[in-house]
Write a protein that holds these residues in place. Structure first.
Motif, PDB file in Angstrom:
ATOM      1  N   GLY A 279       0.794  -1.223   0.000  1.00  0.00           N
ATOM      2  CA  GLY A 279       0.000   0.000   0.000  1.00  0.00           C
ATOM      3  C   GLY A 279       0.822   1.267   0.000  1.00  0.00           C
ATOM      4  N   SER A 280       2.147   1.139   0.074  1.00  0.00           N
ATOM      5  CA  SER A 280       3.011   2.285   0.329  1.00  0.00           C
ATOM      6  C   SER A 280       2.907   3.385  -0.727  1.00  0.00           C
ATOM      7  CB  SER A 280       4.459   1.814   0.443  1.00  0.00           C
ATOM      8  OG  SER A 280       5.329   2.910   0.522  1.00  0.00           O
ATOM      9  N   LEU A 281       2.978   3.026  -2.001  1.00  0.00           N
ATOM     10  CA  LEU A 281       2.895   4.025  -3.073  1.00  0.00           C
ATOM     11  C   LEU A 281       1.589   4.805  -2.972  1.00  0.00           C
ATOM     12  CD1 LEU A 281       3.600   5.397  -5.775  1.00  0.00           C
ATOM     13  CD2 LEU A 281       2.770   3.345  -6.937  1.00  0.00           C
ATOM     14  N   TYR A 282       0.510   4.110  -2.671  1.00  0.00           N
ATOM     15  CA  TYR A 282      -0.813   4.736  -2.677  1.00  0.00           C
ATOM     16  C   TYR A 282      -1.100   5.467  -1.374  1.00  0.00           C
ATOM     17  CZ  TYR A 282      -0.587   2.039  -6.811  1.00  0.00           C
ATOM     18  OH  TYR A 282      -0.152   1.553  -8.015  1.00  0.00           O
ATOM     19  N   LEU A 283      -0.396   5.108  -0.299  1.00  0.00           N
ATOM     20  CA  LEU A 283      -0.403   5.923   0.905  1.00  0.00           C
ATOM     21  C   LEU A 283       0.258   7.270   0.593  1.00  0.00           C
ATOM     22  CD1 LEU A 283      -0.989   6.062   3.993  1.00  0.00           C
ATOM     23  CD2 LEU A 283       1.349   5.232   4.340  1.00  0.00           C
ATOM     24  N   GLY A 284       1.329   7.225  -0.199  1.00  0.00           N
ATOM     25  CA  GLY A 284       1.991   8.454  -0.627  1.00  0.00           C
ATOM     26  C   GLY A 284       1.093   9.315  -1.488  1.00  0.00           C
ATOM     27  N   LEU A 285       0.315   8.680  -2.370  1.00  0.00           N
ATOM     28  CA  LEU A 285      -0.634   9.434  -3.190  1.00  0.00           C
ATOM     29  C   LEU A 285      -1.686  10.100  -2.310  1.00  0.00           C
ATOM     30  CD1 LEU A 285      -1.852  10.251  -5.945  1.00  0.00           C
ATOM     31  CD2 LEU A 285      -3.080   8.058  -5.928  1.00  0.00           C
ATOM     32  N   ALA A 286      -2.235   9.348  -1.350  1.00  0.00           N
ATOM     33  CA  ALA A 286      -3.226   9.920  -0.433  1.00  0.00           C
ATOM     34  C   ALA A 286      -2.638  11.095   0.332  1.00  0.00           C
ATOM     35  CB  ALA A 286      -3.727   8.850   0.530  1.00  0.00           C
ATOM     36  N   SER A 287      -1.383  10.956   0.773  1.00  0.00           N
ATOM     37  CA  SER A 287      -0.721  12.020   1.512  1.00  0.00           C
ATOM     38  C   SER A 287      -0.552  13.262   0.651  1.00  0.00           C
ATOM     39  CB  SER A 287       0.642  11.533   2.013  1.00  0.00           C
ATOM     40  OG  SER A 287       1.256  12.493   2.836  1.00  0.00           O
ATOM     41  N   LEU A 288      -0.151  13.079  -0.586  1.00  0.00           N
ATOM     42  CA  LEU A 288      -0.002  14.207  -1.508  1.00  0.00           C
ATOM     43  C   LEU A 288      -1.329  14.933  -1.705  1.00  0.00           C
ATOM     44  CD1 LEU A 288       1.592  15.816  -3.700  1.00  0.00           C
ATOM     45  CD2 LEU A 288       0.815  14.073  -5.329  1.00  0.00           C
ATOM     46  N   LEU A 289      -2.382  14.182  -1.999  1.00  0.00           N
ATOM     47  CA  LEU A 289      -3.674  14.799  -2.300  1.00  0.00           C
ATOM     48  C   LEU A 289      -4.273  15.464  -1.065  1.00  0.00           C
ATOM     49  CD1 LEU A 289      -5.274  12.109  -4.642  1.00  0.00           C
ATOM     50  CD2 LEU A 289      -3.799  14.046  -5.216  1.00  0.00           C
ATOM     51  N   ASP A 290      -4.069  14.864   0.112  1.00  0.00           N
ATOM     52  CA  ASP A 290      -4.629  15.427   1.338  1.00  0.00           C
ATOM     53  C   ASP A 290      -3.868  16.652   1.828  1.00  0.00           C
ATOM     54  OD1 ASP A 290      -6.577  13.469   1.469  1.00  0.00           O
ATOM     55  OD2 ASP A 290      -5.601  12.297   3.048  1.00  0.00           O
ATOM     56  N   ASN A 291      -2.552  16.695   1.575  1.00  0.00           N
ATOM     57  CA  ASN A 291      -1.713  17.687   2.254  1.00  0.00           C
ATOM     58  C   ASN A 291      -1.114  18.767   1.371  1.00  0.00           C
ATOM     59  OD1 ASN A 291      -1.688  16.559   5.060  1.00  0.00           O
ATOM     60  ND2 ASN A 291      -0.901  14.774   3.975  1.00  0.00           N
ATOM     61  N   SER A 292      -1.166  18.609   0.057  1.00  0.00           N
ATOM     62  CA  SER A 292      -0.626  19.646  -0.822  1.00  0.00           C
ATOM     63  C   SER A 292      -1.706  20.674  -1.144  1.00  0.00           C
ATOM     64  CB  SER A 292      -0.093  19.035  -2.118  1.00  0.00           C
ATOM     65  OG  SER A 292       0.327  20.064  -2.992  1.00  0.00           O
ATOM     66  N   GLN A 293      -1.421  21.920  -0.884  1.00  0.00           N
ATOM     67  CA  GLN A 293      -2.380  22.987  -1.172  1.00  0.00           C
ATOM     68  C   GLN A 293      -2.352  23.416  -2.634  1.00  0.00           C
ATOM     69  OE1 GLN A 293      -4.501  23.846   1.332  1.00  0.00           O
ATOM     70  NE2 GLN A 293      -3.354  22.225   2.399  1.00  0.00           N
ATOM     71  N   GLU A 294      -1.271  23.071  -3.343  1.00  0.00           N
ATOM     72  CA  GLU A 294      -1.115  23.535  -4.718  1.00  0.00           C
ATOM     73  C   GLU A 294      -1.601  22.547  -5.770  1.00  0.00           C
ATOM     74  OE1 GLU A 294       1.500  23.845  -2.421  1.00  0.00           O
ATOM     75  OE2 GLU A 294       0.815  25.904  -2.094  1.00  0.00           O
ATOM     76  N   ILE A 295      -1.850  21.301  -5.376  1.00  0.00           N
ATOM     77  CA  ILE A 295      -2.248  20.298  -6.358  1.00  0.00           C
ATOM     78  C   ILE A 295      -3.663  20.610  -6.844  1.00  0.00           C
ATOM     79  CG2 ILE A 295      -3.387  18.510  -4.934  1.00  0.00           C
ATOM     80  CD1 ILE A 295      -0.409  17.692  -7.108  1.00  0.00           C
ATOM     81  N   SER A 296      -3.942  20.393  -8.134  1.00  0.00           N
ATOM     82  CA  SER A 296      -5.259  20.766  -8.669  1.00  0.00           C
ATOM     83  C   SER A 296      -5.644  19.864  -9.830  1.00  0.00           C
ATOM     84  CB  SER A 296      -5.254  22.230  -9.128  1.00  0.00           C
ATOM     85  OG  SER A 296      -4.291  22.440 -10.145  1.00  0.00           O
ATOM     86  N   ALA A 297      -6.908  19.934 -10.217  1.00  0.00           N
ATOM     87  CA  ALA A 297      -7.433  19.130 -11.318  1.00  0.00           C
ATOM     88  C   ALA A 297      -6.634  19.403 -12.590  1.00  0.00           C
ATOM     89  CB  ALA A 297      -8.907  19.451 -11.542  1.00  0.00           C
ATOM     90  N   GLY A 298      -6.389  18.336 -13.348  1.00  0.00           N
ATOM     91  CA  GLY A 298      -5.610  18.447 -14.576  1.00  0.00           C
ATOM     92  C   GLY A 298      -4.134  18.198 -14.376  1.00  0.00           C
ATOM     93  N   ASN A 299      -3.670  18.260 -13.130  1.00  0.00           N
ATOM     94  CA  ASN A 299      -2.256  17.973 -12.858  1.00  0.00           C
ATOM     95  C   ASN A 299      -1.941  16.512 -13.142  1.00  0.00           C
ATOM     96  OD1 ASN A 299      -1.868  20.106  -9.896  1.00  0.00           O
ATOM     97  ND2 ASN A 299      -1.715  20.611 -12.056  1.00  0.00           N
ATOM     98  N   LYS A 300      -0.747  16.260 -13.675  1.00  0.00           N
ATOM     99  CA  LYS A 300      -0.273  14.901 -13.915  1.00  0.00           C
ATOM    100  C   LYS A 300       0.717  14.497 -12.828  1.00  0.00           C
ATOM    101  CE  LYS A 300      -0.950  14.964 -18.923  1.00  0.00           C
ATOM    102  NZ  LYS A 300      -0.313  14.804 -20.254  1.00  0.00           N
ATOM    103  N   ILE A 301       0.560  13.274 -12.339  1.00  0.00           N
ATOM    104  CA  ILE A 301       1.399  12.765 -11.257  1.00  0.00           C
ATOM    105  C   ILE A 301       2.114  11.504 -11.730  1.00  0.00           C
ATOM    106  CG2 ILE A 301       1.440  11.891  -8.892  1.00  0.00           C
ATOM    107  CD1 ILE A 301      -1.190  13.432  -8.448  1.00  0.00           C
TER     108      ILE A 301
END
Length: 388
Positions: A279-301
């Motif tokens: 689950g580690s990679l996807y825990l990182g994804l959850a952390s990014l989406l929950d905690n980054s204020q700059e991430i937005s729709a249309g962004n590529k990860i």
């Protein structure tokens, strides 16, 4: 047809060890753990939580009544399996009361197999666009007390609903896996703790990242400049930063700073839980989406998945409009905040607790465990799970 992650949730048990406490108990400078490895807390499971119960608890909040009739496949990715024959997916299927006319399978390839599950799910949904697949990655990372790997232990699970027209992130059809037979990390059937060649494991991880990235760039005319962020499988929070160091020297300063800033957001949950393998990679994804204020729709990860032994894969996800409305940010933070801090003697006592291996019946309970789904009994060589 866009296919990807429709819902995303993680679970970790209600206990943790503070890394400063552990460092003092091991006569080690705390900065070695906090700064050198990048870990602050370690998730600990009571005996009533194993890979199956954690996976079910991760999936429980994201599987609605409507979803239960639409899920045609439950894919359980783990390297902490509880049975050589019966898959943990079957137990999760029952606990969540999913449509009986569904496949339920368990997958294994170290920390990589949840990604294989997503790719299998995508293929299925491409020909069944009105259906869904539940993918769960759940593991206990154990290296033993007072070992070199102790600080990178952890416990937790991530659950994802994969569907057409997803509400969080689409997954590109352009993906690249890479396989090579090596022994950087492994666990023989007779051992309940993993074996690792630490230096070689770090080197292999970096080599795999650079190999799949370069081939992906060659095949698909791709540049890191296109990405808003990079997410990594994180055996510990510093590993992804080590892997991308050389590649970030090849991009603009703006891109480098952007990716590094988002990386810090993506490792916050790992710092507080530890390694959860599949689950580690996807825990990182959850952390990014929950905690980054700059991430937005249309962004590529960019997503780098790695499982020792070894298989790596690189692919790209794109955030969809309105994704923030479907995140469980508040619930995730509450789960972490409500955990109980163990003393080192309490942690060591829990770590040494073991289930019977001779068929002895045993009813289980643990005063620390407040999760809705728990392992409640061993009877007739069978594990029984139930709602508490």
């Amino acid at each position: 047809m866009p296919i990807g992650i429709d819902q995303l949730n993680f679970f970790t048990p209600s206990l943790y060890v503070d890394m400063i406490d552990l460092a003092k108990a091991r006569n080690t400078d705390p900065n070695k753990y906090i700064i050198g490895i990048g870990q602050e807390k370690m998730g600990i499971n009571p005996i009533t939580q194993d890979a199956v119960s954690m996976g079910a608890n991760a999936a429980l909040p994201i599987v609605s009544e409507a979803d239960k009739s639409k899920i045609d496949m439950v894919i359980f990715a783990t390297e902490s399996g509880t049975d050589y024959s019966k898959s943990g997916a079957v137990s999760i299927h029952r606990l969540l009361n999913i449509n009986p006319f569904a496949r339920a399978i368990e997958m294994k390839q170290a920390c990589y197999s949840a990604t294989a599950g997503i790719m299998m799910a995508k293929d299925y949904i491409a020909s069944h666009p009105d259906r869904k697949v539940l993918v769960v990655g759940s593991d206990l990372a154990r290296y033993g007390l007072n070992t070199a790997g102790e600080v990178t232990q952890g416990a937790g699970a991530v659950a994802m609903l994969i569907s057409a027209d997803p509400r969080i992130m689409t997954v590109s059809d352009e993906t690249l896996p890479f396989t090579k037979d090596i022994f950087d990390f492994w666990r023989p059937n007779y051992s309940d703790t993993a074996m690792v060649d630490g230096k070689f494991s770090n080197e292999a991880y970096i080599q795999f990242f650079e190999t799949v990235l370069h081939e992906y760039q060659r095949r698909y005319d791709f540049s890191l400049e296109e990405l808003e962020a990079l997410c990594f499988h994180l055996p510990y929070s510093k590993m992804g930063k080590k892997a991308m160091a050389n590649e970030l020297e090849k991009v603009s300063e703006e891109t480098k700073n952007r990716i590094l800033a988002h990386y810090e957001a993506s490792i916050l949950y790992t710092k507080n839980i530890g390694n959860i393998y599949t689950g580690s990679l996807y825990l990182g994804l959850a952390s990014l989406l929950d905690n980054s204020q700059e991430i937005s729709a249309g962004n590529k990860i960019g997503m780098f998945s790695y499982g020792s032994g070894a298989v790596g894969e690189f692919f790209v996800g794109e955030l969809v409009q309105g994704f923030k409305k479907h995140l469980a940010t508040k619930e995730h933070q509450q789960l972490l905040d409500e955990r109980e801090r163990l003393t080192i003697p309490e942690y060591e006592e829990l770590f040494m607790e073991a289930l019977p291996e001779n068929g002895t019946s045993l009813k289980l309970s643990n005063r620390f465990d407040s999760a809705p789904i728990q392992l409640v009994e061993i009877r007739d060589h069978q594990r029984h799970y139930a709602f508490r």
